[in-house]
Design a protein around this motif. Structure first.
Motif, PDB file in Angstrom:
ATOM      1  N   MET A 353       0.839  -1.202   0.000  1.00  0.00           N
ATOM      2  CA  MET A 353       0.000   0.000   0.000  1.00  0.00           C
ATOM      3  C   MET A 353       0.877   1.256   0.000  1.00  0.00           C
ATOM      4  SD  MET A 353      -2.994  -1.250   2.624  1.00  0.00           S
ATOM      5  CE  MET A 353      -4.028   0.198   2.346  1.00  0.00           C
ATOM      6  N   THR A 354       1.089   1.815  -1.190  1.00  0.00           N
ATOM      7  CA  THR A 354       2.032   2.924  -1.333  1.00  0.00           C
ATOM      8  C   THR A 354       1.549   4.197  -0.649  1.00  0.00           C
ATOM      9  OG1 THR A 354       1.060   3.458  -3.492  1.00  0.00           O
ATOM     10  CG2 THR A 354       2.998   2.032  -3.485  1.00  0.00           C
ATOM     11  N   TYR A 355       0.254   4.506  -0.785  1.00  0.00           N
ATOM     12  CA  TYR A 355      -0.211   5.762  -0.189  1.00  0.00           C
ATOM     13  C   TYR A 355      -0.241   5.671   1.333  1.00  0.00           C
ATOM     14  CZ  TYR A 355      -2.475  10.263   0.187  1.00  0.00           C
ATOM     15  OH  TYR A 355      -2.728  11.577   0.492  1.00  0.00           O
ATOM     16  N   LEU A 356      -0.569   4.514   1.872  1.00  0.00           N
ATOM     17  CA  LEU A 356      -0.506   4.321   3.320  1.00  0.00           C
ATOM     18  C   LEU A 356       0.916   4.562   3.816  1.00  0.00           C
ATOM     19  CD1 LEU A 356      -1.673   3.387   6.056  1.00  0.00           C
ATOM     20  CD2 LEU A 356      -1.227   1.029   5.341  1.00  0.00           C
ATOM     21  N   SER A 357       1.902   4.048   3.100  1.00  0.00           N
ATOM     22  CA  SER A 357       3.303   4.280   3.478  1.00  0.00           C
ATOM     23  C   SER A 357       3.647   5.755   3.414  1.00  0.00           C
ATOM     24  CB  SER A 357       4.239   3.491   2.558  1.00  0.00           C
ATOM     25  OG  SER A 357       4.095   2.107   2.761  1.00  0.00           O
ATOM     26  N   GLN A 358       3.176   6.445   2.358  1.00  0.00           N
ATOM     27  CA  GLN A 358       3.434   7.881   2.238  1.00  0.00           C
ATOM     28  C   GLN A 358       2.853   8.651   3.419  1.00  0.00           C
ATOM     29  OE1 GLN A 358       2.827   7.706  -2.593  1.00  0.00           O
ATOM     30  NE2 GLN A 358       2.233   9.603  -1.566  1.00  0.00           N
ATOM     31  N   VAL A 359       1.633   8.292   3.810  1.00  0.00           N
ATOM     32  CA  VAL A 359       0.958   8.988   4.913  1.00  0.00           C
ATOM     33  C   VAL A 359       1.721   8.778   6.222  1.00  0.00           C
ATOM     34  CG1 VAL A 359      -1.116   8.967   6.365  1.00  0.00           C
ATOM     35  CG2 VAL A 359      -1.336   8.983   3.874  1.00  0.00           C
ATOM     36  N   VAL A 360       2.090   7.544   6.519  1.00  0.00           N
ATOM     37  CA  VAL A 360       2.806   7.263   7.769  1.00  0.00           C
ATOM     38  C   VAL A 360       4.191   7.908   7.747  1.00  0.00           C
ATOM     39  CG1 VAL A 360       3.800   5.437   9.202  1.00  0.00           C
ATOM     40  CG2 VAL A 360       1.516   5.152   8.219  1.00  0.00           C
ATOM     41  N   ASN A 361       4.868   7.853   6.599  1.00  0.00           N
ATOM     42  CA  ASN A 361       6.185   8.495   6.493  1.00  0.00           C
ATOM     43  C   ASN A 361       6.093   9.999   6.743  1.00  0.00           C
ATOM     44  OD1 ASN A 361       7.445   6.089   5.900  1.00  0.00           O
ATOM     45  ND2 ASN A 361       7.462   6.414   3.685  1.00  0.00           N
ATOM     46  N   GLU A 362       5.027  10.620   6.231  1.00  0.00           N
ATOM     47  CA  GLU A 362       4.871  12.061   6.427  1.00  0.00           C
ATOM     48  C   GLU A 362       4.535  12.388   7.880  1.00  0.00           C
ATOM     49  OE1 GLU A 362       4.326  16.262   5.309  1.00  0.00           O
ATOM     50  OE2 GLU A 362       5.742  14.605   5.121  1.00  0.00           O
ATOM     51  N   THR A 363       3.770  11.521   8.538  1.00  0.00           N
ATOM     52  CA  THR A 363       3.524  11.722   9.970  1.00  0.00           C
ATOM     53  C   THR A 363       4.831  11.695  10.739  1.00  0.00           C
ATOM     54  OG1 THR A 363       1.319  10.716   9.847  1.00  0.00           O
ATOM     55  CG2 THR A 363       2.357  10.803  12.020  1.00  0.00           C
ATOM     56  N   LEU A 364       5.674  10.717  10.439  1.00  0.00           N
ATOM     57  CA  LEU A 364       6.950  10.587  11.148  1.00  0.00           C
ATOM     58  C   LEU A 364       7.939  11.681  10.744  1.00  0.00           C
ATOM     59  CD1 LEU A 364       7.311   6.705  11.018  1.00  0.00           C
ATOM     60  CD2 LEU A 364       6.855   8.105  13.037  1.00  0.00           C
ATOM     61  N   ARG A 365       7.728  12.273   9.570  1.00  0.00           N
ATOM     62  CA  ARG A 365       8.538  13.430   9.202  1.00  0.00           C
ATOM     63  C   ARG A 365       8.153  14.632  10.062  1.00  0.00           C
ATOM     64  NH1 ARG A 365       7.808  18.623   7.864  1.00  0.00           N
ATOM     65  NH2 ARG A 365       5.861  17.978   6.865  1.00  0.00           N
ATOM     66  N   LYS A 366       6.855  14.879  10.145  1.00  0.00           N
ATOM     67  CA  LYS A 366       6.396  16.051  10.901  1.00  0.00           C
ATOM     68  C   LYS A 366       6.470  15.820  12.411  1.00  0.00           C
ATOM     69  CE  LYS A 366       2.669  19.474  11.008  1.00  0.00           C
ATOM     70  NZ  LYS A 366       1.334  19.864  10.501  1.00  0.00           N
ATOM     71  N   TYR A 367       6.294  14.571  12.826  1.00  0.00           N
ATOM     72  CA  TYR A 367       6.282  14.242  14.259  1.00  0.00           C
ATOM     73  C   TYR A 367       7.214  13.056  14.544  1.00  0.00           C
ATOM     74  CZ  TYR A 367       1.802  16.762  13.825  1.00  0.00           C
ATOM     75  OH  TYR A 367       0.814  17.686  13.546  1.00  0.00           O
TER      76      TYR A 367
END
Length: 518
Positions: A353-367
């Protein structure tokens, strides 16, 4: 007169000592943040105005140091270095790791067996051997074997969301933390914590208590973070007496039951029992491992870390998706596309699931949940010693603490344009060439990075899929508009509860209709 003379003498000695101590960076020609007497540069942290990770962020972002590769600071009276340059960060954390293989954080080696002996705090060479022994628990193959147990907890999470009811306003961190409590208890220890089903779950109570600070616990953490040399004198402990007793009794029971039954689950308990058997066969080499507290210490730190990091990642992801419903709809569409009405969330498909990975990666980028990385300089008695070249010719003193602000790097506009914006497209395949992945370190960096990274990502993704496949989350009147950090939390956490409204989805087709209308 004698008392006045003694007081006057002590005042003069203290003044001279302070002048000498707090002139360290000036004497070495390093730019530094001007300290205060006694408090050094950490007044805001010591007065509980900001958490420690934010204090490190403030050092990194201090005005006037924007072009400096590092900044000199004082942790009360102790000189320490905050490194800002990405190449220097790689040098310290990876290329010259032999000089920085210990953490700066320390607890009491004599009175805190659970704190001092676990993998996170362990010091070399014991750390390296311990990591080698425990690493097999976190390989892809072992995680895949655990996965059916994880899916079972994921379905329990779905059931909990159903019981809450459509339209209910939910304290999201509580729900996510109960999920990660159950999951870690199941896959690491082979026990049922029942946090999702039992509001008074003992496992959940003690997990949450670890991050709830009283005054005495706050003092302990301040010493562990900032003045580790005083750890033994102050007899600081990582876990409270009550939590220590609970963890010790729980893990001792599981170890005895597993030995009695001979059951194999390919989990952390199996690894700890293997360590115990190896130590019994080689008492002269591994005598420490026979000690029950040494084994319990490893279980305790994984229970703690697994509970907090993944639950915070899930909570902050849901918060951002509630604020950005178009992103939430896109993620829900991916969930529908991959699983539809299937009952089972397969291991292979969730990894695709590429978009799920993108979303979680962006969360961990910001937080980035921990928010900073620290190391201690270990200079050899003989041979080549580490210095700051090519930036400076200074040779770092043995024992000096080094800090790096993950939070500041992750929000630096030179690496991440418009850093306050939550934008999963940063991690899309089409944007890959524009990323500087050296500036992305949510799980730390180098050989001492997070050993449970794969497991943490998987349990966060699994929890999000199980919540969002049949529900939407929305902001409500109680939802905070901006996150303020909890000043007493050792990791990134909101000062205020994050409350979101849960809405039951009537069917999987409605999201497609909603997206097509847009």
């Amino acid at each position: 007169m004698l008392l006045l003379f003694l007081l006057g003498s002590l005042t003069i000695v203290f003044y001279i000592w302070q002048r000498r101590t707090l002139s360290f960076w000036a004497r070495h020609g390093v730019k530094y943040i001007r300290p205060l007497p006694i408090l050094g540069c950490t007044r805001e942290f010591l007065t509980a105005r900001v958490p420690f990770f934010e204090q490190i962020q403030k050092f990194h972002e201090a005005p006037g140091f924007e072009k400096e590769p590092f900044v000199g600071v004082y942790m009360t009276h102790r000189p320490a270095l905050v490194i800002r340059d990405l190449d220097l960060i790689k040098t310290v954390m990876i290329k010259k790791f032999q000089y920085f293989n210990n953490r700066a954080l320390q607890t009491d080696p004599h009175n805190d067996a659970l704190g001092y002996n676990n993998l996170f705090f362990a010091r070399s060479p014991a750390w390296r051997e311990l990591r080698t022994k425990i690493s097999p628990v976190f390989t892809s193959g072992k995680i895949k074997q655990m996965y059916p147990l994880m899916v079972k907890i994921g379905k329990n999470l779905e059931d909990s969301a159903e019981r809450l009811g459509s339209g209910s306003e939910v304290q999201v961190k509580d729900l996510c933390a109960r999920f990660t409590t159950d999951l870690i208890a199941t896959i690491a220890f082979g026990v049922e914590a029942n946090a999702l089903r039992d509001a008074k779950s003992e496992f959940f109570y003690h997990n949450r208590a670890i991050f709830s600070l009283t005054l005495s616990r706050g003092i302990d953490f301040a010493i562990i973070f900032m003045i580790p040399a005083l750890a033994s004198l102050a007899r600081v402990k990582l876990f409270s007496r009550e939590t220590t007793k609970f963890i010790r009794s729980s893990i001792n029971f599981v170890l005895k039951e597993r030995e009695r039954t001979g059951e194999k689950r390919n989990d952390l308990i199996d690894i700890l029992l293997a360590l115990k058997r190896e130590a019994a066969a080689n008492p002269e080499k591994l005598s420490k491992v026979v000690d029950l507290d040494y084994l319990v210490a490893q279980a305790a730190i994984f229970q703690t870390a697994g509970f907090e990091t993944s639950s915070s990642t899930m909570t902050l992801t849901l918060y951002e998706l509630a604020k950005n419903e178009a992103l939430q709809d896109r993620l829900r569409q991916e969930i529908v596309d991959f699983f539809g009405d299937e009952d089972h969330i397969s291991y292979e498909r969730i990894q695709e699931m590429t978009y799920l990975s993108q979303v979680v990666n962006e969360t961990l980028r910001k937080y980035p949940i921990v928010g900073y990385v620290e190391r201690e300089c270990s200079q050899p008695a003989e041979g080549e010693r580490f210095n700051l070249e090519p930036f400076h010719n200074m040779e770092l003193p043995h024992g000096m603490s080094i800090y790096m602000s993950t939070l500041a790097v992750h929000r630096d506009p030179q690496y991440w344009p418009d850093p306050e914006k939550f934008d999963p497209e940063r991690f899309s395949s089409s944007n890959r060439e524009n990323l500087n992945m050296d500036a992305y370190m949510p799980f730390g960096v180098g050989p001492r990075n997070c050993i449970g990274m794969r497991l943490g990502l998987l349990q966060s993704k699994l929890g999000l899929v199980h919540i969002l496949r049949n529900h939407r989350i929305h902001m409500c009147d109680k939802t905070i508009r901006k996150i303020e950090w909890a000043a007493t939390s050792p990791v990134i956490a909101s000062k205020h509860d994050i409350v979101l409204r849960l809405e039951k989805v009537s069917g999987n087709n409605d999201i497609g209709q909603k997206l097509s209308m847009k």
